[in-house]
Design a protein around this motif. Structure first.
Motif, PDB file in Angstrom:
ATOM      1  N   ASP A 131       4.573   4.469  13.427  1.00 25.81           N
ATOM      2  CA  ASP A 131       5.857   4.434  12.720  1.00 25.81           C
ATOM      3  C   ASP A 131       6.354   3.016  12.476  1.00 25.81           C
ATOM      4  O   ASP A 131       7.545   2.724  12.604  1.00 25.81           O
ATOM      5  CB  ASP A 131       6.916   5.254  13.481  1.00 25.81           C
ATOM      6  CG  ASP A 131       6.479   6.708  13.676  1.00 25.81           C
ATOM      7  OD1 ASP A 131       5.890   7.271  12.741  1.00 25.81           O
ATOM      8  OD2 ASP A 131       6.715   7.252  14.773  1.00 25.81           O
ATOM      9  N   THR A 132       5.425   2.137  12.143  1.00 27.23           N
ATOM     10  CA  THR A 132       5.769   0.732  11.906  1.00 27.23           C
ATOM     11  C   THR A 132       5.097   0.233  10.634  1.00 27.23           C
ATOM     12  O   THR A 132       3.929   0.533  10.384  1.00 27.23           O
ATOM     13  CB  THR A 132       5.336  -0.147  13.103  1.00 27.23           C
ATOM     14  OG1 THR A 132       5.947   0.359  14.291  1.00 27.23           O
ATOM     15  CG2 THR A 132       5.734  -1.596  12.908  1.00 27.23           C
ATOM     16  N   ILE A 133       5.850  -0.524   9.864  1.00 29.96           N
ATOM     17  CA  ILE A 133       5.335  -1.178   8.663  1.00 29.96           C
ATOM     18  C   ILE A 133       4.989  -2.611   9.050  1.00 29.96           C
ATOM     19  O   ILE A 133       5.793  -3.316   9.659  1.00 29.96           O
ATOM     20  CB  ILE A 133       6.401  -1.209   7.539  1.00 29.96           C
ATOM     21  CG1 ILE A 133       6.815   0.215   7.158  1.00 29.96           C
ATOM     22  CG2 ILE A 133       5.889  -1.987   6.327  1.00 29.96           C
ATOM     23  CD1 ILE A 133       8.081   0.271   6.306  1.00 29.96           C
ATOM     24  N   PHE A 134       3.778  -3.041   8.698  1.00 28.56           N
ATOM     25  CA  PHE A 134       3.376  -4.437   8.886  1.00 28.56           C
ATOM     26  C   PHE A 134       3.732  -5.170   7.599  1.00 28.56           C
ATOM     27  O   PHE A 134       3.263  -4.809   6.515  1.00 28.56           O
ATOM     28  CB  PHE A 134       1.873  -4.531   9.158  1.00 28.56           C
ATOM     29  CG  PHE A 134       1.365  -5.942   9.280  1.00 28.56           C
ATOM     30  CD1 PHE A 134       1.566  -6.672  10.436  1.00 28.56           C
ATOM     31  CD2 PHE A 134       0.688  -6.541   8.228  1.00 28.56           C
ATOM     32  CE1 PHE A 134       1.101  -7.977  10.559  1.00 28.56           C
ATOM     33  CE2 PHE A 134       0.213  -7.842   8.334  1.00 28.56           C
ATOM     34  CZ  PHE A 134       0.419  -8.556   9.500  1.00 28.56           C
ATOM     35  N   GLN A 167       2.017  -2.813   4.603  1.00 31.22           N
ATOM     36  CA  GLN A 167       1.186  -1.643   4.825  1.00 31.22           C
ATOM     37  C   GLN A 167       1.520  -1.044   6.183  1.00 31.22           C
ATOM     38  O   GLN A 167       2.188  -1.683   6.999  1.00 31.22           O
ATOM     39  CB  GLN A 167      -0.299  -1.996   4.754  1.00 31.22           C
ATOM     40  CG  GLN A 167      -0.798  -2.852   5.903  1.00 31.22           C
ATOM     41  CD  GLN A 167      -2.239  -3.281   5.717  1.00 31.22           C
ATOM     42  OE1 GLN A 167      -2.480  -4.383   5.257  1.00 31.22           O
ATOM     43  NE2 GLN A 167      -3.177  -2.422   6.071  1.00 31.22           N
ATOM     44  N   LYS A 168       1.043   0.142   6.411  1.00 31.64           N
ATOM     45  CA  LYS A 168       1.227   0.791   7.708  1.00 31.64           C
ATOM     46  C   LYS A 168       0.551  -0.081   8.763  1.00 31.64           C
ATOM     47  O   LYS A 168      -0.554  -0.569   8.555  1.00 31.64           O
ATOM     48  CB  LYS A 168       0.587   2.179   7.677  1.00 31.64           C
ATOM     49  CG  LYS A 168       0.771   2.985   8.930  1.00 31.64           C
ATOM     50  CD  LYS A 168       0.197   4.387   8.725  1.00 31.64           C
ATOM     51  CE  LYS A 168       0.410   5.274   9.907  1.00 31.64           C
ATOM     52  NZ  LYS A 168       1.781   5.422  10.331  1.00 31.64           N
ATOM     53  N   LEU A 215       0.811  -1.220   0.000  1.00 33.32           N
ATOM     54  CA  LEU A 215       0.000   0.000   0.000  1.00 33.32           C
ATOM     55  C   LEU A 215       0.843   1.268   0.000  1.00 33.32           C
ATOM     56  O   LEU A 215       0.320   2.347  -0.304  1.00 33.32           O
ATOM     57  CB  LEU A 215      -0.948  -0.001   1.191  1.00 33.32           C
ATOM     58  CG  LEU A 215      -1.931  -1.155   1.250  1.00 33.32           C
ATOM     59  CD1 LEU A 215      -2.903  -0.959   2.410  1.00 33.32           C
ATOM     60  CD2 LEU A 215      -2.694  -1.327  -0.055  1.00 33.32           C
ATOM     61  N   LYS A 216       2.122   1.152   0.343  1.00 30.31           N
ATOM     62  CA  LYS A 216       3.027   2.298   0.384  1.00 30.31           C
ATOM     63  C   LYS A 216       2.424   3.454   1.179  1.00 30.31           C
ATOM     64  O   LYS A 216       2.599   4.621   0.841  1.00 30.31           O
ATOM     65  CB  LYS A 216       3.419   2.731  -1.024  1.00 30.31           C
ATOM     66  CG  LYS A 216       4.123   1.626  -1.810  1.00 30.31           C
ATOM     67  CD  LYS A 216       4.732   2.133  -3.089  1.00 30.31           C
ATOM     68  CE  LYS A 216       5.324   1.051  -3.944  1.00 30.31           C
ATOM     69  NZ  LYS A 216       6.291   0.177  -3.356  1.00 30.31           N
ATOM     70  N   ASP A 217       1.707   3.123   2.251  1.00 31.07           N
ATOM     71  CA  ASP A 217       1.055   4.123   3.100  1.00 31.07           C
ATOM     72  C   ASP A 217       1.867   4.389   4.370  1.00 31.07           C
ATOM     73  O   ASP A 217       1.329   4.761   5.400  1.00 31.07           O
ATOM     74  CB  ASP A 217      -0.366   3.684   3.459  1.00 31.07           C
ATOM     75  CG  ASP A 217      -0.418   2.346   4.196  1.00 31.07           C
ATOM     76  OD1 ASP A 217       0.616   1.655   4.251  1.00 31.07           O
ATOM     77  OD2 ASP A 217      -1.497   2.004   4.702  1.00 31.07           O
ATOM     78  N   TYR A 218       3.164   4.195   4.275  1.00 26.84           N
ATOM     79  CA  TYR A 218       4.070   4.294   5.410  1.00 26.84           C
ATOM     80  C   TYR A 218       5.298   5.088   4.968  1.00 26.84           C
ATOM     81  O   TYR A 218       5.494   5.340   3.775  1.00 26.84           O
ATOM     82  CB  TYR A 218       4.489   2.899   5.878  1.00 26.84           C
ATOM     83  CG  TYR A 218       4.955   2.020   4.738  1.00 26.84           C
ATOM     84  CD1 TYR A 218       6.253   2.109   4.237  1.00 26.84           C
ATOM     85  CD2 TYR A 218       4.080   1.133   4.113  1.00 26.84           C
ATOM     86  CE1 TYR A 218       6.673   1.339   3.167  1.00 26.84           C
ATOM     87  CE2 TYR A 218       4.490   0.354   3.046  1.00 26.84           C
ATOM     88  CZ  TYR A 218       5.791   0.462   2.578  1.00 26.84           C
ATOM     89  OH  TYR A 218       6.194  -0.295   1.517  1.00 26.84           O
ATOM     90  N   LYS A 219       6.125   5.446   5.921  1.00 29.49           N
ATOM     91  CA  LYS A 219       7.400   6.101   5.623  1.00 29.49           C
ATOM     92  C   LYS A 219       8.471   5.020   5.516  1.00 29.49           C
ATOM     93  O   LYS A 219       8.488   4.081   6.307  1.00 29.49           O
ATOM     94  CB  LYS A 219       7.764   7.096   6.727  1.00 29.49           C
ATOM     95  CG  LYS A 219       6.768   8.229   6.878  1.00 29.49           C
ATOM     96  CD  LYS A 219       7.224   9.278   7.884  1.00 29.49           C
ATOM     97  CE  LYS A 219       7.389   8.795   9.284  1.00 29.49           C
ATOM     98  NZ  LYS A 219       6.233   8.517  10.088  1.00 29.49           N
ATOM     99  N   ASP A 275      10.186   4.025   8.651  1.00 29.95           N
ATOM    100  CA  ASP A 275       9.470   3.304   9.709  1.00 29.95           C
ATOM    101  C   ASP A 275      10.144   1.954   9.970  1.00 29.95           C
ATOM    102  O   ASP A 275      10.741   1.358   9.071  1.00 29.95           O
ATOM    103  CB  ASP A 275       8.010   3.047   9.314  1.00 29.95           C
ATOM    104  CG  ASP A 275       7.165   4.316   9.323  1.00 29.95           C
ATOM    105  OD1 ASP A 275       7.645   5.362   9.819  1.00 29.95           O
ATOM    106  OD2 ASP A 275       6.018   4.247   8.827  1.00 29.95           O
ATOM    107  N   SER A 276      10.011   1.469  11.194  1.00 31.69           N
ATOM    108  CA  SER A 276      10.525   0.136  11.497  1.00 31.69           C
ATOM    109  C   SER A 276       9.577  -0.899  10.894  1.00 31.69           C
ATOM    110  O   SER A 276       8.411  -0.606  10.618  1.00 31.69           O
ATOM    111  CB  SER A 276      10.658  -0.066  13.006  1.00 31.69           C
ATOM    112  OG  SER A 276       9.401   0.058  13.613  1.00 31.69           O
ATOM    113  N   VAL A 277      10.079  -2.101  10.672  1.00 27.47           N
ATOM    114  CA  VAL A 277       9.300  -3.160  10.033  1.00 27.47           C
ATOM    115  C   VAL A 277       8.985  -4.250  11.046  1.00 27.47           C
ATOM    116  O   VAL A 277       9.887  -4.768  11.712  1.00 27.47           O
ATOM    117  CB  VAL A 277      10.051  -3.757   8.818  1.00 27.47           C
ATOM    118  CG1 VAL A 277       9.243  -4.881   8.187  1.00 27.47           C
ATOM    119  CG2 VAL A 277      10.368  -2.679   7.797  1.00 27.47           C
ATOM    120  N   PHE A 278       7.708  -4.567  11.170  1.00 30.57           N
ATOM    121  CA  PHE A 278       7.269  -5.705  11.977  1.00 30.57           C
ATOM    122  C   PHE A 278       6.894  -6.815  11.012  1.00 30.57           C
ATOM    123  O   PHE A 278       5.970  -6.666  10.209  1.00 30.57           O
ATOM    124  CB  PHE A 278       6.061  -5.330  12.848  1.00 30.57           C
ATOM    125  CG  PHE A 278       5.457  -6.499  13.560  1.00 30.57           C
ATOM    126  CD1 PHE A 278       6.102  -7.105  14.628  1.00 30.57           C
ATOM    127  CD2 PHE A 278       4.240  -7.029  13.142  1.00 30.57           C
ATOM    128  CE1 PHE A 278       5.550  -8.201  15.279  1.00 30.57           C
ATOM    129  CE2 PHE A 278       3.677  -8.131  13.784  1.00 30.57           C
ATOM    130  CZ  PHE A 278       4.335  -8.712  14.854  1.00 30.57           C
TER     131      PHE A 278
END
Length: 171
Positions: A96-99, A89-90, A9-13, A16-19
């Motif tokens: 501030d985390t990417i799922f 996605q966010k 979705l590219k709805d994050y920065k 951001d950290s990745v989970f």
């Protein structure tokens, strides 16, 4: 395992950290039908399966998740790779985390006898039950599904794509 598709979705920065939450999902054919999880509350279908624990391999997670969610016992020797779908996605849980979730789909067979479901709270709340339906029934339900929780919509649209791929394979 081959990648079937990506949903990003590219709805994050990018900073951001990745989970990461990889999952294993079962494609269980029963004649010309398919065994799926149905949410009586939300009115959607999803493939049985879920998160892979740190101490598990993908196949162990698949066997455990199918038993927990729908009470079916996977026959380990029957497990065959189908492909994976990557979802990014966010996060809906943390700022501030990417799922990021790689979903590994497997064909498998199950024993005839069912065992009792062992649902998590959110699965109980969604009223998860086993349904054996034709692909069109699941596709139609998921095609019109919408939710106040956008995170859930993305999950269901992912499984809708896989259902459509399976339908294409049949024709």
């Amino acid at each position: 395992m081959k990648r079937l598709f990506e949903i990003d979705l590219k709805d994050y920065k990018e900073s951001d950290s990745v989970f990461r939450r990889p999952s294993a999902r079962a494609i269980i054919r029963k004649g010309d039908k398919i065994a799926l999880v149905y949410s009586k509350k939300e009115k959607y279908y999803k493939f049985p399966g879920g998160g892979i624990h740190d101490d598990e391999d993908k196949r162990q997670a698949l066997i455990r998740e199918v038993r927990e969610e729908v009470g079916m016992v996977v026959i380990p020797e029957s497990i065959r790779e189908f492909g994976s779908a990557l979802r990014r996605q966010k996060s809906g849980m943390a700022e501030d985390t990417i799922f990021e979730q790689e979903n590994f789909y497997y064909f498998c067979d199950v024993e005839d006898e069912l065992v009792e479901q062992e649902l998590d709270d959110y699965e109980s709340d969604a009223e998860f039950v086993l349904r054996v339906v034709d692909l069109d029934t699941a596709i139609e339900a998921n095609d019109i599904y919408s939710s106040d929780v956008f995170f859930n919509e993305v999950m269901i649209k992912r499984d809708l794509r896989v259902l459509r791929m399976l339908k294409e394979m049949k024709s």
